[in-house]
Design a protein around this motif. Structure first.
Motif, short mmCIF file in Angstrom:
data_model
loop_
_atom_site.label_atom_id
_atom_site.label_comp_id
_atom_site.label_asym_id
_atom_site.label_seq_id
_atom_site.Cartn_x
_atom_site.Cartn_y
_atom_site.Cartn_z
N PRO A 25 -40.91 -17.01 69.96
CA PRO A 25 -39.76 -16.50 69.23
C PRO A 25 -39.49 -15.04 69.62
CG PRO A 25 -41.62 -16.79 67.75
CD PRO A 25 -42.01 -17.35 69.09
N ASP A 26 -38.25 -14.69 69.76
CA ASP A 26 -37.92 -13.34 70.14
C ASP A 26 -37.73 -12.46 68.91
OD1 ASP A 26 -35.62 -14.49 69.25
OD2 ASP A 26 -34.39 -13.95 70.97
N ALA A 27 -37.50 -11.19 69.15
CA ALA A 27 -37.37 -10.23 68.05
C ALA A 27 -36.14 -10.53 67.21
CB ALA A 27 -37.31 -8.82 68.61
N ALA A 28 -35.08 -11.04 67.82
CA ALA A 28 -33.87 -11.36 67.06
C ALA A 28 -34.14 -12.47 66.05
CB ALA A 28 -32.75 -11.76 68.01
N ALA A 29 -34.93 -13.46 66.44
CA ALA A 29 -35.27 -14.55 65.51
C ALA A 29 -36.11 -14.02 64.36
CB ALA A 29 -36.00 -15.66 66.25
N ALA A 30 -37.02 -13.12 64.65
CA ALA A 30 -37.85 -12.54 63.58
C ALA A 30 -36.98 -11.73 62.63
CB ALA A 30 -38.95 -11.66 64.18
N GLY A 31 -35.98 -11.03 63.15
CA GLY A 31 -35.06 -10.28 62.30
C GLY A 31 -34.24 -11.19 61.43
N ALA A 32 -33.85 -12.35 61.96
CA ALA A 32 -33.07 -13.31 61.18
C ALA A 32 -33.90 -13.85 60.03
CB ALA A 32 -32.59 -14.45 62.07
N ASP A 33 -35.21 -14.08 60.25
CA ASP A 33 -36.07 -14.55 59.18
C ASP A 33 -36.18 -13.50 58.08
OD1 ASP A 33 -36.49 -16.99 60.37
OD2 ASP A 33 -38.40 -16.40 61.28
N ALA A 34 -36.24 -12.23 58.47
CA ALA A 34 -36.33 -11.16 57.48
C ALA A 34 -35.05 -11.10 56.65
CB ALA A 34 -36.59 -9.83 58.17
N GLN A 35 -33.90 -11.35 57.28
CA GLN A 35 -32.64 -11.35 56.55
C GLN A 35 -32.56 -12.52 55.59
OE1 GLN A 35 -29.71 -11.33 59.61
NE2 GLN A 35 -29.94 -9.17 60.06
N ASN A 36 -33.18 -13.65 55.92
CA ASN A 36 -33.15 -14.83 55.06
C ASN A 36 -34.11 -14.71 53.89
OD1 ASN A 36 -31.20 -16.05 56.63
ND2 ASN A 36 -32.69 -17.10 57.90
N ASP A 37 -34.95 -13.69 53.88
CA ASP A 37 -35.94 -13.51 52.82
C ASP A 37 -35.36 -12.64 51.71
OD1 ASP A 37 -38.38 -13.76 51.54
OD2 ASP A 37 -39.25 -12.03 52.56
N THR A 38 -34.22 -13.06 51.16
CA THR A 38 -33.54 -12.26 50.15
C THR A 38 -34.24 -12.28 48.80
OG1 THR A 38 -32.14 -14.14 49.63
CG2 THR A 38 -31.27 -12.55 51.20
N CYS A 39 -35.10 -13.25 48.55
CA CYS A 39 -35.79 -13.33 47.26
C CYS A 39 -37.21 -12.75 47.34
CB CYS A 39 -35.85 -14.77 46.78
SG CYS A 39 -36.93 -15.82 47.77
N GLY A 40 -37.68 -12.40 48.53
CA GLY A 40 -39.02 -11.84 48.68
C GLY A 40 -40.11 -12.88 48.79
N ALA A 41 -39.79 -14.07 49.26
CA ALA A 41 -40.78 -15.15 49.36
C ALA A 41 -41.94 -14.79 50.28
CB ALA A 41 -40.12 -16.43 49.85
N SER A 42 -41.69 -13.93 51.27
CA SER A 42 -42.77 -13.56 52.20
C SER A 42 -43.91 -12.83 51.48
CB SER A 42 -42.22 -12.69 53.33
OG SER A 42 -41.66 -11.50 52.81
N GLN A 43 -43.61 -12.17 50.39
CA GLN A 43 -44.64 -11.45 49.63
C GLN A 43 -45.57 -12.39 48.87
OE1 GLN A 43 -42.78 -8.63 47.01
NE2 GLN A 43 -41.19 -8.18 48.51
N TYR A 44 -45.13 -13.63 48.67
CA TYR A 44 -45.89 -14.58 47.85
C TYR A 44 -46.49 -15.73 48.65
CZ TYR A 44 -43.68 -11.99 44.12
OH TYR A 44 -43.26 -10.97 43.29
#
Length: 98
Positions: A25-44
């Motif tokens: 995965p490239d950096a753009a795809a990683a950035g898109a995942d960060a944008q999709n994390d609007t509820c903060g699911a990555s923290q949990y």
């Protein structure tokens, strides 16, 4: 017979194009995942594998939905809602926004 040969050749080319392997995965795809994390699911994500009851002791700033196995839930999509999905043994299997 020439018509069948051309058709087989075209099908072979199409089949080979479908066999491309996925790259890193490239950096753009990683950035898109960060944008999709609007509820903060990555923290949990550390709650995956824990009992669903572990969520009840937490405080949230966003709407939260704890989803037991085989339960009925609405199909509305809310990017700011945090969802904890559990399996048959009441263990969290997925944390996501939606």
């Amino acid at each position: 017979m020439k018509h069948y040969g051309k058709t087989l050749l075209a099908l072979g080319v199409l089949a080979l194009t479908a066999c491309q392997s996925a790259g890193k995965p490239d950096a753009a795809a990683a950035g898109a995942d960060a944008q999709n994390d609007t509820c903060g699911a990555s923290q949990y994500q550390s709650y995956v594998g824990k009992p669903l009851s572990a969520v009840s002791s937490l405080r949230f700033d966003t709407p939260v939905r704890a989803i037991p196995w085989n339960s009925a839930v609405t199909m509305d999509f809310n990017l700011h809602r945090l969802n904890f999905l559990a399996d048959k043994s009441d263990t969290i299997t997925q944390v996501y926004c939606g």
